[in-house]
Design a protein around this motif. Sequence first.
Motif, PDB file in Angstrom:
ATOM      1  N   THR A 101       0.863  -1.184   0.000  1.00  0.00           N
ATOM      2  CA  THR A 101       0.000   0.000   0.000  1.00  0.00           C
ATOM      3  C   THR A 101       0.890   1.222   0.000  1.00  0.00           C
ATOM      4  OG1 THR A 101      -0.104   0.265   2.424  1.00  0.00           O
ATOM      5  CG2 THR A 101      -1.672  -1.275   1.420  1.00  0.00           C
ATOM      6  N   LEU A 102       0.290   2.378  -0.215  1.00  0.00           N
ATOM      7  CA  LEU A 102       1.076   3.615  -0.197  1.00  0.00           C
ATOM      8  C   LEU A 102       1.713   3.853   1.166  1.00  0.00           C
ATOM      9  CD1 LEU A 102      -1.073   6.171  -2.235  1.00  0.00           C
ATOM     10  CD2 LEU A 102       1.042   5.030  -2.934  1.00  0.00           C
ATOM     11  N   ARG A 103       1.071   3.355   2.208  1.00  0.00           N
ATOM     12  CA  ARG A 103       1.578   3.576   3.560  1.00  0.00           C
ATOM     13  C   ARG A 103       2.566   2.500   4.004  1.00  0.00           C
ATOM     14  NH1 ARG A 103      -3.716   4.773   3.278  1.00  0.00           N
ATOM     15  NH2 ARG A 103      -4.392   6.858   3.897  1.00  0.00           N
ATOM     16  N   ARG A 104       2.598   1.371   3.292  1.00  0.00           N
ATOM     17  CA  ARG A 104       3.468   0.267   3.714  1.00  0.00           C
ATOM     18  C   ARG A 104       3.895  -0.529   2.480  1.00  0.00           C
ATOM     19  NH1 ARG A 104       6.490  -1.265   8.111  1.00  0.00           N
ATOM     20  NH2 ARG A 104       4.924  -0.291   9.418  1.00  0.00           N
ATOM     21  N   LYS A 105       5.124  -0.238   2.007  1.00  0.00           N
ATOM     22  CA  LYS A 105       5.658  -0.969   0.857  1.00  0.00           C
ATOM     23  C   LYS A 105       6.179  -2.339   1.261  1.00  0.00           C
ATOM     24  CE  LYS A 105       7.340   3.090  -1.701  1.00  0.00           C
ATOM     25  NZ  LYS A 105       8.567   3.726  -2.264  1.00  0.00           N
ATOM     26  N   HIS A 106       6.660  -2.448   2.508  1.00  0.00           N
ATOM     27  CA  HIS A 106       7.321  -3.671   2.956  1.00  0.00           C
ATOM     28  C   HIS A 106       6.465  -4.378   4.005  1.00  0.00           C
ATOM     29  CE1 HIS A 106      10.711  -2.086   0.801  1.00  0.00           C
ATOM     30  NE2 HIS A 106      10.826  -1.063   1.620  1.00  0.00           N
ATOM     31  N   ASN A 107       6.423  -5.703   3.914  1.00  0.00           N
ATOM     32  CA  ASN A 107       5.687  -6.442   4.929  1.00  0.00           C
ATOM     33  C   ASN A 107       6.456  -6.403   6.253  1.00  0.00           C
ATOM     34  OD1 ASN A 107       7.516  -8.796   5.161  1.00  0.00           O
ATOM     35  ND2 ASN A 107       6.767  -9.369   3.126  1.00  0.00           N
ATOM     36  N   ALA A 108       5.839  -6.935   7.308  1.00  0.00           N
ATOM     37  CA  ALA A 108       6.420  -6.830   8.652  1.00  0.00           C
ATOM     38  C   ALA A 108       7.799  -7.469   8.737  1.00  0.00           C
ATOM     39  CB  ALA A 108       5.474  -7.479   9.667  1.00  0.00           C
ATOM     40  N   LEU A 109       7.980  -8.617   8.073  1.00  0.00           N
ATOM     41  CA  LEU A 109       9.271  -9.300   8.123  1.00  0.00           C
ATOM     42  C   LEU A 109      10.332  -8.514   7.361  1.00  0.00           C
ATOM     43  CD1 LEU A 109      10.866 -11.773   9.032  1.00  0.00           C
ATOM     44  CD2 LEU A 109      10.134 -12.936   6.917  1.00  0.00           C
ATOM     45  N   GLN A 110       9.974  -7.967   6.207  1.00  0.00           N
ATOM     46  CA  GLN A 110      10.913  -7.146   5.438  1.00  0.00           C
ATOM     47  C   GLN A 110      11.329  -5.910   6.222  1.00  0.00           C
ATOM     48  OE1 GLN A 110       8.360  -6.649   1.959  1.00  0.00           O
ATOM     49  NE2 GLN A 110       9.923  -7.631   0.683  1.00  0.00           N
ATOM     50  N   ALA A 111      10.356  -5.216   6.792  1.00  0.00           N
ATOM     51  CA  ALA A 111      10.653  -3.990   7.531  1.00  0.00           C
ATOM     52  C   ALA A 111      11.586  -4.274   8.695  1.00  0.00           C
ATOM     53  CB  ALA A 111       9.356  -3.348   8.028  1.00  0.00           C
TER      54      ALA A 111
END
Length: 215
Positions: free
Chosen positions: A106-116
């Motif tokens: 999404t515009l607010r979250r390009k990376h999933n929790a594990l990626q981030a």
Amino acid sequence: MTVMQVKVFTRFERFWHWSQAFLVLVLIGSGLGLHGVHHLMKYGDMLTLHVAGAVGLVVLWLFAIFWHLTTGQWRHYLPTLKGLGPILRFYTLGIFRGDPHPFRKTLRRKHNALQALTYLMLKLVLFPVIWASGTMLLTYDLWHQRPWATAGLEVIATIHTAAAFVMIAFLIMHVYVITTGHTVGEQLRTMITGWDEMDLDDAEAAVLRRDGAVR
């Protein structure tokens, strides 16, 4: 929400990503040469290449940090536990059963929790360890007469080498993960072109249409 093709990664992000990948590979290759794994260059030339690659990477990181802070893109790296469980289950089990990926950009979250979480640990832990230990090794002549210099050199060299192997492990996992999209080359293509599918609400779609960032 509407699924649309969005310019997810800017030109600078792609330049930063691929330049970083190239310099990291240069450092790994020259580092292996310094440890005698190969003899493609003379030791002195290999050391010069290693130092040049390190300086280039530090400069690139500084530009990238400035860009992330001034554009607000740093928010995509904020760690979150939301969605971490489904992501872990997908990579450990679901991916082998053909389950759909539980995360969509999404515009607010390009990376999933594990990626981030992974990228944040790289930036806050691994990279500083590599910087600090590499700088200490490079400036050995400035502290070689200290009483602890001999033991300290061994410890610092071990830390630097261990951090390098962690980076190699990350690269192997990173290459594997990018093949786990709908097709083997989907995520690689996204990092080359910058375009990917994203869920947008009407307001987001309108803004991106105005900026020419959707198709």
